[in-house]
Design an enzyme around this catalytic site. Structure first.
Site, PDB file in Angstrom:
ATOM      1  N   GLN A  89       0.887  -1.453  -0.420  1.00  0.00           N
ATOM      2  CA  GLN A  89       0.109   0.007  -0.438  1.00  0.00           C
ATOM      3  C   GLN A  89       0.788   1.211  -0.262  1.00  0.00           C
ATOM      4  O   GLN A  89       0.526   2.010  -0.366  1.00  0.00           O
ATOM      5  CB  GLN A  89      -0.919  -0.178   1.476  1.00  0.00           C
ATOM      6  N   ASP A 114      -6.517   6.553   8.090  1.00  0.00           N
ATOM      7  CA  ASP A 114      -6.936   4.546   7.861  1.00  0.00           C
ATOM      8  C   ASP A 114      -8.192   4.883   9.032  1.00  0.00           C
ATOM      9  O   ASP A 114      -8.110   5.321   9.707  1.00  0.00           O
ATOM     10  CB  ASP A 114      -5.848   4.061   8.493  1.00  0.00           C
ATOM     11  N   CYS A 151      -5.793   4.480   2.622  1.00  0.00           N
ATOM     12  CA  CYS A 151      -5.624   3.091   1.640  1.00  0.00           C
ATOM     13  C   CYS A 151      -7.078   2.555   1.594  1.00  0.00           C
ATOM     14  O   CYS A 151      -6.997   1.285   0.687  1.00  0.00           O
ATOM     15  CB  CYS A 151      -4.226   1.948   2.146  1.00  0.00           C
TER      16      CYS A 151
HETATM   17  N1  NVA Z   1      -5.281  -0.566   8.749  1.00  0.00           N
HETATM   18  C1  NVA Z   1      -6.160  -1.860   7.444  1.00  0.00           C
HETATM   19  C2  NVA Z   1      -5.707  -1.625   6.628  1.00  0.00           C
HETATM   20  C3  NVA Z   1      -7.037  -2.557   4.994  1.00  0.00           C
HETATM   21  C4  NVA Z   1      -6.397  -1.806   3.895  1.00  0.00           C
HETATM   22  C5  NVA Z   1      -6.047  -2.679   8.176  1.00  0.00           C
HETATM   23  O1  NVA Z   1      -5.393  -3.751   9.154  1.00  0.00           O
HETATM   24  O2  NVA Z   1      -7.032  -3.620   8.186  1.00  0.00           O
HETATM   25  N1   CP Z   2      -5.938  -1.198   1.042  1.00  0.00           N
HETATM   26  C1   CP Z   2      -6.378  -2.614   0.883  1.00  0.00           C
HETATM   27  O1   CP Z   2      -5.194  -2.767   1.274  1.00  0.00           O
HETATM   28  O2   CP Z   2      -7.665  -2.271   0.738  1.00  0.00           O
HETATM   29  P1   CP Z   2      -8.581  -4.231   0.403  1.00  0.00           P
HETATM   30  O3   CP Z   2      -8.362  -4.088   1.924  1.00  0.00           O
HETATM   31  O4   CP Z   2      -9.147  -3.766   0.154  1.00  0.00           O
HETATM   32  O5   CP Z   2      -7.534  -5.449   0.347  1.00  0.00           O
END
Ligand code: NVA
Ligand code: CP
Length: 319
Positions: A132, A233, A273
């Site tokens: 990412q 995020d 992200c």
């Molecule tokens: N910090 C989030 C990012 C998702 C793409 C997670 O780990 O769920």
């Molecule tokens: N940003 C990201 O990794 O998205 P997903 O969880 O949809 O893969």
């Protein structure tokens, strides 16, 4: 053989190469020029957590490069029935050329890599999300580090040094994304202004970075002041759902607002992200506003990962 388990696995010079290749590969894709250097190669994708972008970008990217993918989840493989990770790594890596894993603890992907015959890519762990940040940096360069636009068959020319000395404001959880931003800052020479609620701080030992690449701010507004890029995020990452209620209270003031964007540089970008929760970590006005580049950021996952897969399997390709 190289793995990509965290951002610090590659050097600044490797990243400069990847940005250049991503620009070439993206330009070919946009120009409908077929580029299939990974014909007959297979990528295994292992998901122990949900995904939209990571799955689609790796899968579409691998097909575009002439290869194939195998998609595994915990629920439909022996991974969910406690086959040891080391055994899974030995078996899967005898049949494919590359493995991408999205899982919980970083130690799991490290154990897999230690027993894999082929390169392993981190598609997100509790600690890191390097693919990412690779996409985010490329997107930042496209918007603020482009020294010559694409023309005809020539891709745009990006100046990777454009990021040097810049400031990124991180507003929110001290999570996998925050840790990875710190590693990127340390390697590429910018600074991260981090503001998290108390109890959700970044753990510098996890990121393993030098202290001069980041600064802590209690007030998210102060973190954003003068920043060239503001990013955030979700308040609750995958795997932490049991803490959701407490997090909703603790993070209430860590919503990226138009006021926060107003104290950043006038041409500051906003990144996320995704997936995003409008009204929680970011207001709709910001994420859907003119400074937001979140859709380019999401699309660029595919282009940078194609460059990454090319690099891990074929080395520094130049044509
Ligand atoms: N910090 C989030 C990012 C998702 C793409 C997670 O780990 O769920
Ligand atoms: N940003 C990201 O990794 O998205 P997903 O969880 O949809 O893969």
């Amino acid at each position: 053989m190289k793995h990509y388990l965290q951002f610090s696995d590659l050097t600044a010079s490797d990243y400069h190469h990847l940005f250049e290749r991503a620009a070439v590969i993206k330009h070919r894709f946009k120009s409908y020029v077929r580029y299939q250097p990974l014909a007959d190669r297979t990528l295994a994708m292992i998901f122990e957590k949900a995904s939209t972008r990571t799955r689609v970008s790796f899968e579409a990217g691998m097909y575009q490069m002439g290869g194939s993918v195998v998609h595994l989840t915990t629920g439909d493989s022996q991974l969910g029935r406690s086959e040891p990770i080391e055994d899974s790594a030995k078996v899967i890596s005898r049949m494919v050329d590359l493995v991408m894993i999205r899982t919980f603890e970083q130690t799991k992907i490290e154990r897999f890599a230690a027993h894999s015959r082929v390169p392993v890519i981190n598609g997100l762990t509790n600690e890191f999300h390097p693919c990412q940040i690779l996409a985010d940096l490329f997107t930042w360069l496209e918007h603020r580090g482009c020294v010559a636009p694409a023309s005809g068959e020539t891709p745009p020319k990006l100046d990777p040094n454009a990021l040097r000395g810049k400031v990124v404001a991180w507003v929110g959880d001290g999570n996998n994304m925050a840790n990875t931003w710190l590693q990127a800052a340390d390697i590429l020479g910018f600074t991260v202004h981090v503001s998290t609620p108390s109890g959700y701080e970044v753990d510098a030992a996890v990121a393993g970075v030098r202290s001069n690449c980041w600064k802590v701010f209690k007030d998210p507004m102060e973190a954003c002041r003068g920043a060239h890029l503001v990013t955030t995020d979700v308040w609750t990452s995958m795997g932490y759902e049991a803490e959701n209620e407490a997090r909703m209270k603790a993070f209430a003031a860590w919503c990226v607002s138009p006021e926060m964007m107003a104290v950043a540089q006038p041409d500051a970008l906003f990144m996320h992200c995704l997936p995003a929760h409008r009204g929680e970590e970011v207001s709709a006005e910001v994420i859907d506003g003119p400074q937001s580049v979140v859709w380019d950021e999401a699309e660029n996952r595919m282009h940078v990962q194609k460059a990454l897969m090319e690099y891990l399997l074929l080395g520094r390709v130049s044509q």
